[in-house]
Design a protein around this motif. Structure first.
Motif, PDB file in Angstrom:
ATOM      1  N   TRP A 415      79.834  40.098  78.482  1.00  0.00           N
ATOM      2  CA  TRP A 415      80.745  38.965  78.587  1.00  0.00           C
ATOM      3  C   TRP A 415      82.212  39.372  78.602  1.00  0.00           C
ATOM      4  O   TRP A 415      83.057  38.667  79.148  1.00  0.00           O
ATOM      5  N   SER A 416      82.555  40.503  77.996  1.00  0.00           N
ATOM      6  CA  SER A 416      83.964  40.881  77.867  1.00  0.00           C
ATOM      7  C   SER A 416      84.634  41.045  79.237  1.00  0.00           C
ATOM      8  O   SER A 416      85.772  40.604  79.438  1.00  0.00           O
ATOM      9  N   LYS A 417      83.951  41.666  80.200  1.00  0.00           N
ATOM     10  CA  LYS A 417      84.539  41.866  81.526  1.00  0.00           C
ATOM     11  C   LYS A 417      84.828  40.531  82.206  1.00  0.00           C
ATOM     12  O   LYS A 417      85.897  40.327  82.795  1.00  0.00           O
ATOM     13  N   SER A 418      83.875  39.618  82.130  1.00  0.00           N
ATOM     14  CA  SER A 418      84.025  38.322  82.768  1.00  0.00           C
ATOM     15  C   SER A 418      85.157  37.510  82.139  1.00  0.00           C
ATOM     16  O   SER A 418      85.962  36.879  82.836  1.00  0.00           O
ATOM     17  N   ILE A 419      85.235  37.546  80.809  1.00  0.00           N
ATOM     18  CA  ILE A 419      86.260  36.775  80.095  1.00  0.00           C
ATOM     19  C   ILE A 419      87.652  37.303  80.412  1.00  0.00           C
ATOM     20  O   ILE A 419      88.585  36.529  80.692  1.00  0.00           O
ATOM     21  N   ILE A 420      87.819  38.621  80.405  1.00  0.00           N
ATOM     22  CA  ILE A 420      89.136  39.216  80.687  1.00  0.00           C
ATOM     23  C   ILE A 420      89.575  38.909  82.114  1.00  0.00           C
ATOM     24  O   ILE A 420      90.740  38.579  82.374  1.00  0.00           O
ATOM     25  N   PHE A 421      88.636  38.989  83.049  1.00  0.00           N
ATOM     26  CA  PHE A 421      88.971  38.696  84.442  1.00  0.00           C
ATOM     27  C   PHE A 421      89.421  37.241  84.609  1.00  0.00           C
ATOM     28  O   PHE A 421      90.445  36.957  85.251  1.00  0.00           O
ATOM     29  N   ALA A 422      88.666  36.308  84.032  1.00  0.00           N
ATOM     30  CA  ALA A 422      88.993  34.887  84.171  1.00  0.00           C
ATOM     31  C   ALA A 422      90.344  34.567  83.550  1.00  0.00           C
ATOM     32  O   ALA A 422      91.181  33.882  84.158  1.00  0.00           O
ATOM     33  N   ALA A 423      90.573  35.070  82.338  1.00  0.00           N
ATOM     34  CA  ALA A 423      91.847  34.808  81.662  1.00  0.00           C
ATOM     35  C   ALA A 423      93.005  35.431  82.428  1.00  0.00           C
ATOM     36  O   ALA A 423      94.075  34.831  82.557  1.00  0.00           O
ATOM     37  N   GLY A 424      92.796  36.635  82.947  1.00  0.00           N
ATOM     38  CA  GLY A 424      93.845  37.303  83.721  1.00  0.00           C
ATOM     39  C   GLY A 424      94.238  36.514  84.953  1.00  0.00           C
ATOM     40  O   GLY A 424      95.427  36.401  85.281  1.00  0.00           O
ATOM     41  N   MET A 425      93.263  35.962  85.651  1.00  0.00           N
ATOM     42  CA  MET A 425      93.559  35.166  86.842  1.00  0.00           C
ATOM     43  C   MET A 425      94.310  33.881  86.494  1.00  0.00           C
ATOM     44  O   MET A 425      95.223  33.462  87.204  1.00  0.00           O
ATOM     45  N   LEU A 426      93.942  33.256  85.382  1.00  0.00           N
ATOM     46  CA  LEU A 426      94.638  32.039  84.968  1.00  0.00           C
ATOM     47  C   LEU A 426      96.084  32.321  84.573  1.00  0.00           C
ATOM     48  O   LEU A 426      96.998  31.563  84.925  1.00  0.00           O
ATOM     49  N   PHE A 427      96.317  33.422  83.871  1.00  0.00           N
ATOM     50  CA  PHE A 427      97.687  33.762  83.485  1.00  0.00           C
ATOM     51  C   PHE A 427      98.504  34.195  84.706  1.00  0.00           C
ATOM     52  O   PHE A 427      99.706  33.909  84.801  1.00  0.00           O
ATOM     53  N   ALA A 428      97.857  34.880  85.649  1.00  0.00           N
ATOM     54  CA  ALA A 428      98.551  35.236  86.892  1.00  0.00           C
ATOM     55  C   ALA A 428      98.925  33.979  87.667  1.00  0.00           C
ATOM     56  O   ALA A 428     100.021  33.869  88.229  1.00  0.00           O
ATOM     57  N   GLY A 429      98.015  33.005  87.698  1.00  0.00           N
ATOM     58  CA  GLY A 429      98.312  31.739  88.344  1.00  0.00           C
ATOM     59  C   GLY A 429      99.473  31.017  87.688  1.00  0.00           C
ATOM     60  O   GLY A 429     100.291  30.377  88.357  1.00  0.00           O
ATOM     61  N   THR A 430      99.566  31.133  86.371  1.00  0.00           N
ATOM     62  CA  THR A 430     100.680  30.535  85.638  1.00  0.00           C
ATOM     63  C   THR A 430     102.005  31.144  86.077  1.00  0.00           C
ATOM     64  O   THR A 430     102.996  30.432  86.302  1.00  0.00           O
ATOM     65  N   ALA A 431     102.030  32.473  86.195  1.00  0.00           N
ATOM     66  CA  ALA A 431     103.261  33.165  86.605  1.00  0.00           C
ATOM     67  C   ALA A 431     103.685  32.753  88.011  1.00  0.00           C
ATOM     68  O   ALA A 431     104.859  32.480  88.276  1.00  0.00           O
ATOM     69  N   VAL A 432     102.716  32.688  88.922  1.00  0.00           N
ATOM     70  CA  VAL A 432     103.023  32.312  90.301  1.00  0.00           C
ATOM     71  C   VAL A 432     103.500  30.863  90.365  1.00  0.00           C
ATOM     72  O   VAL A 432     104.450  30.533  91.086  1.00  0.00           O
ATOM     73  N   MET A 433     102.840  29.983  89.611  1.00  0.00           N
ATOM     74  CA  MET A 433     103.244  28.583  89.572  1.00  0.00           C
ATOM     75  C   MET A 433     104.667  28.429  89.037  1.00  0.00           C
ATOM     76  O   MET A 433     105.442  27.573  89.502  1.00  0.00           O
ATOM     77  N   SER A 434     105.038  29.251  88.080  1.00  0.00           N
ATOM     78  CA  SER A 434     106.386  29.198  87.504  1.00  0.00           C
ATOM     79  C   SER A 434     107.445  29.566  88.543  1.00  0.00           C
ATOM     80  O   SER A 434     108.518  28.956  88.596  1.00  0.00           O
ATOM     81  N   ILE A 435     107.129  30.565  89.379  1.00  0.00           N
ATOM     82  CA  ILE A 435     108.066  30.952  90.437  1.00  0.00           C
ATOM     83  C   ILE A 435     108.197  29.825  91.457  1.00  0.00           C
ATOM     84  O   ILE A 435     109.302  29.494  91.916  1.00  0.00           O
ATOM     85  N   SER A 436     107.055  29.208  91.818  1.00  0.00           N
ATOM     86  CA  SER A 436     107.074  28.088  92.750  1.00  0.00           C
ATOM     87  C   SER A 436     107.919  26.950  92.189  1.00  0.00           C
ATOM     88  O   SER A 436     108.699  26.311  92.916  1.00  0.00           O
ATOM     89  N   ARG A 437     107.775  26.678  90.913  1.00  0.00           N
ATOM     90  CA  ARG A 437     108.561  25.627  90.267  1.00  0.00           C
ATOM     91  C   ARG A 437     110.051  25.929  90.367  1.00  0.00           C
ATOM     92  O   ARG A 437     110.862  25.045  90.676  1.00  0.00           O
ATOM     93  N   ARG A 438     110.415  27.166  90.099  1.00  0.00           N
ATOM     94  CA  ARG A 438     111.839  27.529  90.127  1.00  0.00           C
ATOM     95  C   ARG A 438     112.426  27.311  91.524  1.00  0.00           C
ATOM     96  O   ARG A 438     113.553  26.811  91.658  1.00  0.00           O
ATOM     97  N   LEU A 439     111.679  27.678  92.553  1.00  0.00           N
ATOM     98  CA  LEU A 439     112.155  27.477  93.926  1.00  0.00           C
ATOM     99  C   LEU A 439     112.289  25.988  94.245  1.00  0.00           C
ATOM    100  O   LEU A 439     113.237  25.569  94.930  1.00  0.00           O
ATOM    101  N   THR A 440     111.348  25.193  93.755  1.00  0.00           N
ATOM    102  CA  THR A 440     111.397  23.753  94.003  1.00  0.00           C
ATOM    103  C   THR A 440     112.552  23.102  93.256  1.00  0.00           C
ATOM    104  O   THR A 440     113.173  22.155  93.753  1.00  0.00           O
ATOM    105  N   VAL A 441     112.838  23.591  92.046  1.00  0.00           N
ATOM    106  CA  VAL A 441     113.980  23.085  91.279  1.00  0.00           C
ATOM    107  C   VAL A 441     115.280  23.303  92.052  1.00  0.00           C
ATOM    108  O   VAL A 441     116.144  22.413  92.138  1.00  0.00           O
ATOM    109  N   LYS A 442     115.439  24.490  92.645  1.00  0.00           N
ATOM    110  CA  LYS A 442     116.646  24.779  93.431  1.00  0.00           C
ATOM    111  C   LYS A 442     116.743  23.856  94.641  1.00  0.00           C
ATOM    112  O   LYS A 442     117.829  23.406  95.014  1.00  0.00           O
TER     113      LYS A 442
END
Length: 449
Positions: A415-442
């Motif tokens: 289970w450890s491999k699957s959990i780390i992969f899923a969490a990593g993708m969600l946190f990566a999505g958070t980072a990308v979404m934050s950049i998109s937000r910043r561009l939209t704010v401008k």
């Protein structure tokens, strides 16, 4: 007079939402124009027809997306009983194909929706979806290919034709309160996600019902809800051929794909679907020795948690911005996925808390993505096609996500491999979404987006 009839009333040039009382003195509203081809009718943001559409969407989402979220029960049943000759990775392709088609067909459905073929999509998708479960009920154990075609391909096709159009039609009736209206409609999928898992867990292993009768009763319930839903939902725009000739800029996919903020948003939507909790939480808990009588309710608990998750964050999104609410939801989803490391034995508390908390965060994530498409759109004509593009990429993530987790788990269920992969993708999505937000704010000059 049919409620579908297009009745031009008051138009506001270059405006895609109805003006609030505080904005009537703004220059864009100083000149009230006569009906003309380049303008769109104001969005009512309420009224009987608008809320009837929300109610109809509730029933449709109950029967479609609500039933789809119960695949975790089917996954467990297939792995341990009905398709026991096949691996969890092979079986997970059934659910991931269903979700892939649910999301990725949004591009086609979104285009047809914008062309005015809303009811064609809804009725056709409903017929295909119900028929797929009737066919599934006649399939014998260990017939993986047949189950894949019925439960994966055809059920996914029916979902794909109805899901995005159901979410997008609400944007024809709401602007300022769009996120709340979408959230209320999506509570239907949460209630469906409570009802269907209980129904399946109680009936699948009951010798008085078995697989065939259980799936047929499920089809009967879905058919009735889809009938009620289609009688209630209404679109405010006629087919494009019956509208005044368009003047001015029209939706253009090439232009959308040149917008950095939009590209980042759809990439974040893809990453957010590379998760494992929905399909594997019940199996994970059962294999760690959690009481079987409790395990069968974990998917129900998860979907019950998503019920307030569909509503509370959408109210906050209307106040503080859709991007801001989505980013918080992604962070919470990733955190609760990591919490799956706490499921190490027969203790039930970790599994129950993860199901409820993850359900809340995931419910917000699902409900806010259609509202995000509206936030990124320049006018109401773009909502369908932008939603379709976002959901198409989300579908790619859904298609790849579950089989990837099946491979990471392997035959020994690491289970450890699957959990780390899923969490990593969600946190990566958070980072990308934050950049998109910043561009939209401008671009829009406000942080409340």
């Amino acid at each position: 007079m049919s409620r579908d009839r297009y009745e031009p009333t008051t138009y506001y040039v270059n405006a895609h939402i109805a003006p609030s009382s505080s904005s009537l003195n703004s220059p864009i509203y100083l000149e009230k124009a006569q009906p003309q081809a380049s303008a769109m009718p104001e969005i009512p943001d309420g009224g009987w027809q608008a809320w009837a559409t929300v109610a109809g969407a509730w029933f449709i989402l109950f029967a479609t997306f609500g039933a789809a979220t119960a695949f975790g029960v089917f996954e467990d049943f297939y792995v341990r009983v009905y398709l026991s000759d096949y691996t969890s990775s092979q079986i997970s392709w059934i659910g991931s194909m269903q979700l892939f088609l649910l999301f990725s067909l949004g591009l086609v459905a979104g285009k047809l929706f914008d062309e005015g073929y809303f009811h064609h999509l809804e009725i056709g998708g409903a017929i295909i979806y119900v028929a797929s479960f009737i066919v599934l009920s006649f399939i014998q154990p260990q017939k993986y290919g047949q189950v894949f075609v019925a439960h994966g391909l055809f059920a996914g096709l029916g979902l794909g034709l109805t899901f995005l159009t159901t979410a997008a039609v609400i944007s024809h009736h709401f602007a300022r309160h769009r996120a709340v209206a979408v959230g209320v409609a999506f509570t239907g999928s949460s209630v469906g996600g409570i009802v269907f898992p209980i129904m399946l867990n109680k009936m699948l292993l009951n010798p008085d019902y078995g697989f065939a009768l259980t799936v047929r009763w499920m089809a009967v319930l879905m058919a009735n809800c889809l009938l009620i839903g289609n009688l209630l939902v209404r679109t405010r725009l006629p087919p494009r051929k019956d509208r005044p000739p368009p003047v001015g800029p029209q939706p253009n996919i090439k232009n959308f794909m040149k917008e950095p903020a939009f590209l980042l948003a759809i990439f974040a939507a893809l990453e957010s679907k590379l998760m494992c909790v929905v399909f594997y939480l019940q199996l994970d808990s059962a294999l760690h020795g959690v009481d079987p009588d409790l395990c069968v309710y974990l998917v129900t608990i998860l979907n019950a948690g998503s019920l307030p998750g569909r509503i509370i964050p959408t109210f906050l999104a209307d106040r503080f911005g859709v991007f801001n609410a989505l980013i918080c939801s992604c962070v919470l989803c990733g955190t609760f996925v990591l919490a799956m490391f706490s499921i190490t034995g027969p203790a039930a508390t970790p599994a129950v808390l993860i199901a409820a908390c993850y359900g809340f965060a995931y419910g917000a994530l699902v409900s806010l993505i259609p509202a995000l498409a509206g936030t990124l759109s320049n006018n109401v004509n773009e909502i369908g096609i932008r939603s379709g593009i976002m959901f198409m990429f989300a579908g790619v993530g859904a298609l790849a996500g579950s089989p990837i987790h099946g491979q990471l788990l392997g035959k020994t269920f690491e289970w450890s491999k699957s959990i780390i992969f899923a969490a990593g993708m969600l946190f990566a999505g958070t980072a990308v979404m934050s950049i998109s937000r910043r561009l939209t704010v401008k671009k829009k000059g406000t942080s409340f987006i």
